[in-house]
Design an enzyme around this catalytic site. Structure first.
Site, short mmCIF file in Angstrom:
data_model
loop_
_atom_site.label_atom_id
_atom_site.label_comp_id
_atom_site.label_asym_id
_atom_site.label_seq_id
_atom_site.Cartn_x
_atom_site.Cartn_y
_atom_site.Cartn_z
N HIS A 3 0.82 -1.14 -0.14
CA HIS A 3 0.04 -0.10 -0.01
C HIS A 3 0.75 1.50 -0.02
O HIS A 3 0.35 2.47 -0.24
CB HIS A 3 -0.92 0.05 1.23
CG HIS A 3 -2.11 -0.91 1.28
ND1 HIS A 3 -3.00 -1.30 0.20
CD2 HIS A 3 -2.19 -1.90 2.13
CE1 HIS A 3 -3.79 -2.11 0.46
NE2 HIS A 3 -3.34 -2.55 1.47
N HIS A 42 -6.36 -7.32 -0.57
CA HIS A 42 -6.65 -5.75 -0.69
C HIS A 42 -5.56 -5.50 -1.79
O HIS A 42 -4.71 -6.03 -2.12
CB HIS A 42 -6.05 -5.04 0.61
CG HIS A 42 -6.77 -5.38 1.77
ND1 HIS A 42 -6.44 -6.41 2.47
CD2 HIS A 42 -7.96 -4.60 2.10
CE1 HIS A 42 -7.33 -6.40 3.75
NE2 HIS A 42 -8.21 -5.42 3.52
N ASP A 102 -4.54 -12.84 3.45
CA ASP A 102 -5.96 -12.46 3.88
C ASP A 102 -7.03 -12.48 2.92
O ASP A 102 -8.11 -12.08 3.28
CB ASP A 102 -5.79 -10.64 4.33
CG ASP A 102 -5.14 -10.04 3.38
OD1 ASP A 102 -4.62 -10.55 2.34
OD2 ASP A 102 -4.68 -8.78 3.65
N ASP A 144 -2.83 -10.70 -2.34
CA ASP A 144 -3.64 -9.98 -1.42
C ASP A 144 -4.96 -9.84 -1.34
O ASP A 144 -5.32 -9.36 -2.57
CB ASP A 144 -2.76 -8.81 -0.78
CG ASP A 144 -2.80 -8.52 0.66
OD1 ASP A 144 -2.14 -8.69 1.49
OD2 ASP A 144 -3.96 -7.65 0.73
#
Length: 311
Positions: A125, A164, A246, A162
């Site tokens: 991120h 996200h 995740d 991931d």
């Protein structure tokens, strides 16, 4: 050739405060899983500290200095609501980037076939000028640009599974046609980026969103029909993985329903492609994964697949 595993005790000193999902127990869980005898052949090294030159290929010096200056003498420093520094965080941040660099050096030099870096904090991120989403420096992007600068790799690919979207990696790679980023991720979900129409300067960005509730069949179809063909057409010199776990069905932060076998399957498929185009060279960086049992089992499955691919 063997698989290289890189971590460092200082990652446990990155204290994010009570109740934070990105906590030191994540690495303790992975280490416990790797105590099994099947992982004895792993080459193990401690991560060195990255220097500003390597980090600066992704992040401007002004931003690097701001991260250093945000490091608290005590307590916590909040870069945003969930990106938190403690007195031990700066060292962890620098060694996480250093793990990426060391793994890239080893794989590009042929000292290991592939590598997994068990690091905290994660990185995907982190945008060139912004820390966010638990991330400070973009470890996987630093690895890619290091492979280019120091080892002559011309075409750098990152595949991110991931849950996200890796907005930071996308931003860092957007304007360079020799940098490729592909992501499967849940949508809608934080950080709100990763739409299919976000394609980069030369269709070098591929986003394949998944819907809440999607499981292994949908994930594997996204890989088969979109990610792997695009990656093959790009023909990378090294494959980097943002390995977030995740998307597991037991993870508390999202709603995909993958299991350990799905992560292992994706790893084998990426290894096959890396053998075809990149001499088998893979560097995998830990990103998310917040249910400790799911994280440990998924990381172990991923690493075991890397080990098989390296034999």
């Amino acid at each position: 050739m063997a698989t290289l595993y890189i971590s460092h005790p200082c990652f446990l000193d990155h204290d994010t405060g009570p109740g934070h999902p990105e906590r030191p127990d994540r690495l303790r869980a992975i280490e416990k899983a790797l105590a099994h005898e099947v992982f004895v052949p792993l080459l193990r090294e401690e991560a060195p500290e990255a220097d500003d030159e390597a980090i600066g290929r992704v992040h401007p010096q002004k931003f690097i200095d701001a991260i250093r200056n945000a490091s608290p003498g005590s307590g916590w420093s909040y870069l945003d609501g969930d990106t938190i520094m403690s007195p031990g965080s700066l060292k962890a941040v620098l060694h996480a980037a250093g793990a990426a660099i060391r793994a890239t050096d080893a794989v590009m030099a042929g000292k290991a076939q592939n590598a997994f870096c068990a690091v905290r904090p994660p990185g995907h991120h982190a945008e060139p000028n912004r820390a966010m989403g638990f991330c400070f420096f973009n470890n996987v992007a630093i690895a890619g640009l290091h492979a280019r600068a120091r080892h002559g790799a011309e075409r750098i690919a990152v595949v991110d599974f991931d849950v996200h979207h890796g907005n930071g990696t996308q931003t860092a790679f957007w304007s360079d046609p020799d940098l490729f980023y592909a992501s499967t991720h849940q949508m809608p979900l934080y950080p709100g980026t990763g739409h299919p129409n976000e394609t980069g300067v030369a269709d070098n960005i591929l986003n394949v969103p998944l819907r809440p509730g999607d499981a292994g069949p949908e994930f594997r179809e996204a890989f088969r029909s979109r990610v792997l063909p695009a990656l093959g057409n790009f023909a990378p010199d090294i494959v980097l993985i943002s390995a977030g776990f995740d998307a597991h069905r037991d993870d508390p932060l999202a709603e995909l329903r993958l299991v350990e076998d799905d992560f292992a399957w994706a790893t084998y498929k990426l290894a096959e492609l890396a053998h075809k185009h990149a001499g088998g060279r893979i560097v995998s960086m830990l990103e998310g994964g917040y249910n400790l049992t799911a994280l440990a089992r998924s990381s172990a499955a991923h690493i075991a697949a890397l080990m098989d691919a390296g034999r």
